[in-house]
Structure formats: C-alpha cells, structure tokens
Design an enzyme around this catalytic site. Structure first.
Site, mmCIF file in Angstrom:
data_model
loop_
_atom_site.group_PDB
_atom_site.id
_atom_site.type_symbol
_atom_site.label_atom_id
_atom_site.label_comp_id
_atom_site.label_asym_id
_atom_site.label_seq_id
_atom_site.Cartn_x
_atom_site.Cartn_y
_atom_site.Cartn_z
ATOM 1 N N CYS A 80 0.832 -1.208 0.000
ATOM 2 C CA CYS A 80 0.000 0.000 0.000
ATOM 3 C C CYS A 80 0.870 1.262 0.000
ATOM 4 O O CYS A 80 1.515 1.560 -0.988
ATOM 5 C CB CYS A 80 -0.986 -0.037 1.161
ATOM 6 S SG CYS A 80 -2.377 1.109 0.950
ATOM 7 N N HIS B 65 -3.706 -5.287 1.285
ATOM 8 C CA HIS B 65 -3.466 -5.646 2.677
ATOM 9 C C HIS B 65 -3.950 -7.071 2.912
ATOM 10 O O HIS B 65 -4.879 -7.541 2.260
ATOM 11 C CB HIS B 65 -4.227 -4.714 3.614
ATOM 12 C CG HIS B 65 -3.698 -3.318 3.651
ATOM 13 N ND1 HIS B 65 -2.526 -2.984 4.284
ATOM 14 C CD2 HIS B 65 -4.202 -2.160 3.135
ATOM 15 C CE1 HIS B 65 -2.320 -1.679 4.166
ATOM 16 N NE2 HIS B 65 -3.313 -1.158 3.467
#
Length: 500
Positions: A336, A433
């Site tokens: 991310c 994630h």
C-alpha cells in the site's frame, strides 16, 4: 433456532486502554452466538490505524471486524460508525459510517462530536432493529475527565441508550483495585448505578489468594465481580491498534529474517501477523536500520501519511540500507503506502494527508502516484499474476498509481491487475493488505524472497481457534446467571434512544 436474549444490549468499558475490552466483547459475542442468539458488535467511536473493509464498502476498526467474525457476521460500517485515523499527534482523518469526512484537529473534532453522535445513534437504531442483542465496546477509559463533555464513546453513549455497563481491568499490570475503585469514583451517580459489575482480566496464580481482595472490592463498591479471567498464554487475537509482537518468533537460529521499518504512521500492523506466527520466520520492527544487522526481506508497510513517512525513512537512513540490501541480492516488498514509496514520485495536490506538494519516491519502480479524494475500499481476491496460487485481502488507499512498472503486475485480482514487480525480480509491491493471510500466498511470497520453508500457518484457522478459546474461557469463569440478573436493572429516569 434463536432463543430469547437475556438482555438487548451490554457495554464493556475499561479502566485503561488495553484492559481487555476488545477481548471480552469478542468472547461475549461468540458465547451468545453459541446460544442461538442473533448478536452483533458495536463500538460508537474508535481511534485506530488498524482498519478493515466492510461488506458495504466502508471502513471500520479491525477489532470490530474480528468481533463480527465471532458473531458469524461479515463486518458492516454500522458496527463502528465513527473511526478516527490519526495523521499527526493533533489531527486525524474522521470517518463517518465507513466513509472519509475530512481531516480535523482535536479541537475541531471535539466541537463536531454533536454531529457525530447522531451518526452513532443512527447506526445503533439500525443494528438494534436487525439483531436480538448488541455487545458494545467503549474506548479508552470512561474516567478521562477532559473528554467527558459531549462523550459518545463511553458513559455518554451508555446514558443516551440506557445500556448497562461492565467495567474491566487488567490485573497483570498491577493496581487493579485502584483502577476499578478510582474509575468508579470519577463517574457521576447515575453512571455509577449503570455499572452492573466488574471483570478482572489476565489473572495468574492461585485464585484463593485473590479472594480477600475480591471480597473487599464488593463490600467497598456494592458491585459484584462477575468474572476473573485467567491469563491465556499463546492466545492469538488481532490487535485493535498498537503493534503487537507477542507472537513473534525470537532468536531462532537460521530463521528467515524479515525487517519492517517502524514508521510514525505505520498502519494495518496485522498484515504481519501471519509472518510473526510463522515457525521459520523472524520479524523485526525497527525504527532505525542501526537496530538490525541484516535482512533477507525488507517490507515497507502501509502508512497513513505516506509522504511524511517517506521523509522519515530517508532521515533514518533506510534508503541507504535498502540500496545496499538490493546490491547484495536481497528482496524488497512494498504494501500500500510502502508500494507508493517505491515509485518515482508521490503527489498530494489537495493536501489529503498533510501539506500539499510532491515528494520524490525511492525510484525503484517506474511509476507515479497521485493522492485523490475518493478512497479505494474493497475486499478482493485473485491469484498471483500468471499463476494459479490464490491470494486474498483488502484495499484501503487514496493514491492512484500509473506508469510502465504496472505492466508487470504482482497479482491478478477480480477488479484487474494489481501491483508491480521490477524487471530484475528483486522489488515488488501491491496495494493489497492481508496478502500473507492465505498460507499458499504467504509461502509463495516468502519463496520469491528466498525462504524455502513452506510452513505458513493457516492464519484464519488460528484466528477462529482463538475466538473459540476465548468463549470457552468465559463460559468457565464468568457467572452468567449473575450477569444476566444484573442486566435486568436499569437506573430510573434515563432518556430513551430517539426514534426517527
């Protein structure tokens, strides 16, 4: 078959942060689900950087997602209607009903709480109409004097909806009787009446030695001790916010070494839980490269403030450490915000995560990232690009990345390709994630990084086993007959929840 619930709602408040509120709520949720009751979790206001994506495309605290799982439910934004994600020590991103509202200072949010309270009550009404029972988690302590005005997280909420309260304290840190009595003393008269009893958490030793203290506490306060819960060694449960290293493998000879720079706005720490639980992996979270001798794999984690964390990365000398690591053939993975750092630049033209401007990236992948107001929130699944190995997780990010590097993706997901892998195969990144959660995905990523031990744990099975263990412990050590008898009491003249 659904049974009649013994009460419609119960709230757990703690004498301190990390007293065991999330754990007790999780255990209560699973216990009453076992009784055939339609139960759901609720946390009016949460402050956490560990968040989860909901079934309705929102964002809530990670603990509430785990509690939803304990209820056999998919997480929904109504389970945590107000989420605060800190940007700095004095500002936070305010998320209402799963969606970003704006960044606010502590003073601005204090004034905004009147509006936030309405969002909380709307979610409460919807969940109350859907489920037979709600188990509510407070935040921090109800005795924070400076935060009591306009409170929506603890007693202010309990008073508004006429909800009984259990007060939990952690005996392992010491001072448990002072915590319980002191907290009770700092509450108003009606709030004190609302507390139906105490739970003492993380007890070790001979319970007979504790009985004199329990007798004194009950005589002093007029409140019963509903449970003394033992310290559960090796229990796995996802951390609500703070980075947990309780399950990390320590000092293993020959262990595969994963190093994670611990940056100020490090978010979604639970990404690394499967690695910490892996028997062949040692994970080091380090604020400076001086704290580590070397690494097999470096992982740049998610970040709530990517540009400021990138600046800190450079200040601490991580860029030099990473360059040397790559020269010697090591592997680097970005998740991310960490993925965004791998590119040529990160541009925040609207000041969404801090001051407006552009920052130079590490220039390890040929791509650029621009932060945009609409946050990407989704649960997703797919495979490694060009392979059949499954991967699953969730996305939470403001940035949109573009550039030639994306033509060599890391994953092929339901919504399209994701991430990038460098031409030499040493650097990779993804917006996903939870990418280590599936054992097959964890093994594949570690194999890419040079680890040949295919021993990744079944992370989801471990989480479920932890929830079951909690419920078993509560069933053994809690006096449910007394608890349910005490919930029948309601202080007089309490306002009912407003209806539409």
């Amino acid at each position: 078959m659904r049974l009649k619930p013994p009460f419609p709602a119960l709230m757990v408040q703690g004498t301190t942060s990390d007293a065991g509120k999330s754990t007790l709520v999780t255990a209560l949720c699973r216990y009453y689900r076992r009784q055939g009751i339609a139960v759901a979790p609720f946390k009016p206001q949460n402050m956490a950087l560990n968040s989860a994506v909901t079934i309705d495309g929102g964002e809530i605290g990670r603990a509430q997602a785990a509690q939803a799982s304990a209820c056999g439910l998919l997480p929904h934004s109504d389970m945590n209607p107000v989420l605060l994600k800190p940007n700095t020590d004095t500002t936070a991103q305010v998320i209402i009903h799963g969606k970003v509202l704006q960044n606010q200072s502590a003073v601005q949010y204090h004034d905004y709480k009147k509006v936030a309270k309405q969002a909380v009550l709307e979610s409460w009404q919807r969940l109350s109409a859907q489920y037979q029972m709600l188990i509510v988690e407070g935040a921090g302590s109800p005795a924070e004097i400076n935060l009591r005005a306009g409170d929506i997280a603890n007693m202010g909420f309990a008073e508004a909806v006429d909800c009984p309260v259990i007060l939990i304290a952690d005996i392992d840190r010491g001072g448990v009787f002072a915590h319980l009595v002191g907290t009770l003393e700092l509450l108003s008269a009606s709030e004190q009446q609302r507390v139906i009893g105490f739970v003492i958490n993380r007890f070790r030793g001979d319970i007979a030695l504790l009985h004199p203290g329990l007798d004194w506490l009950e005589q002093r306060t007029g409140k019963p001790v509903l449970a003394v819960l033992p310290y559960l060694h090796d229990l796995y449960l996802e951390a609500e916010d703070a980075l947990s290293t309780r399950h990390a493998q320590q000092g293993q000879t020959g262990a595969f070494h994963v190093v994670v720079p611990h940056l100020p706005s490090f978010s979604n720490h639970t990404d690394f839980d499967p690695l910490q639980l892996h028997p062949g992996v040692q994970v080091s979270f380090a604020k400076s490269p001086d704290q580590v001798a070397g690494a097999d794999l470096i992982v740049l984690p998610g970040s709530k403030s990517v540009r400021s964390d990138l600046a800190r990365l450079r200040e601490q000398g991580w860029d030099t450490f990473i360059a040397r690591h790559l020269r010697y053939g090591g592997k680097l993975l970005g998740i991310c915000g960490g993925f965004q750092m791998l590119g040529k630049s990160i541009d925040d033209p609207l000041g969404l995560e801090g001051p407006t401007g552009q920052s130079a990236g590490l220039d390890l992948l040929d791509m650029q990232t621009v932060l945009q107001p609409e946050k990407c929130l989704r649960q997703t699944a797919g495979t490694f690009y060009g392979q059949a190995t499954p991967v699953a997780g969730y996305e939470i990010h403001l940035g949109v990345s573009s550039g030639p590097a994306l033509s060599q993706p890391l994953f092929s997901l339901a919504e399209g390709n994701d991430g990038a892998v460098s031409a030499d195969g040493q650097v990779a990144g993804s917006y996903l994630h939870g990418l280590f959660d599936l054992p097959e995905a964890c093994d594949a990523l570690l194999h890419w990084a040079g680890c040949r031990q295919a021993q990744a744990p079944d992370f989801n099975a471990l989480r479920e086993a932890g929830i079951e263990r909690l419920a078993d412990c509560l069933a053994t050590h809690c006096d449910f007959a007394l608890l349910e008898a005490r919930t029948a009491y309601s202080p007089p003249n309490q306002p009912a929840i407003p209806t539409k």
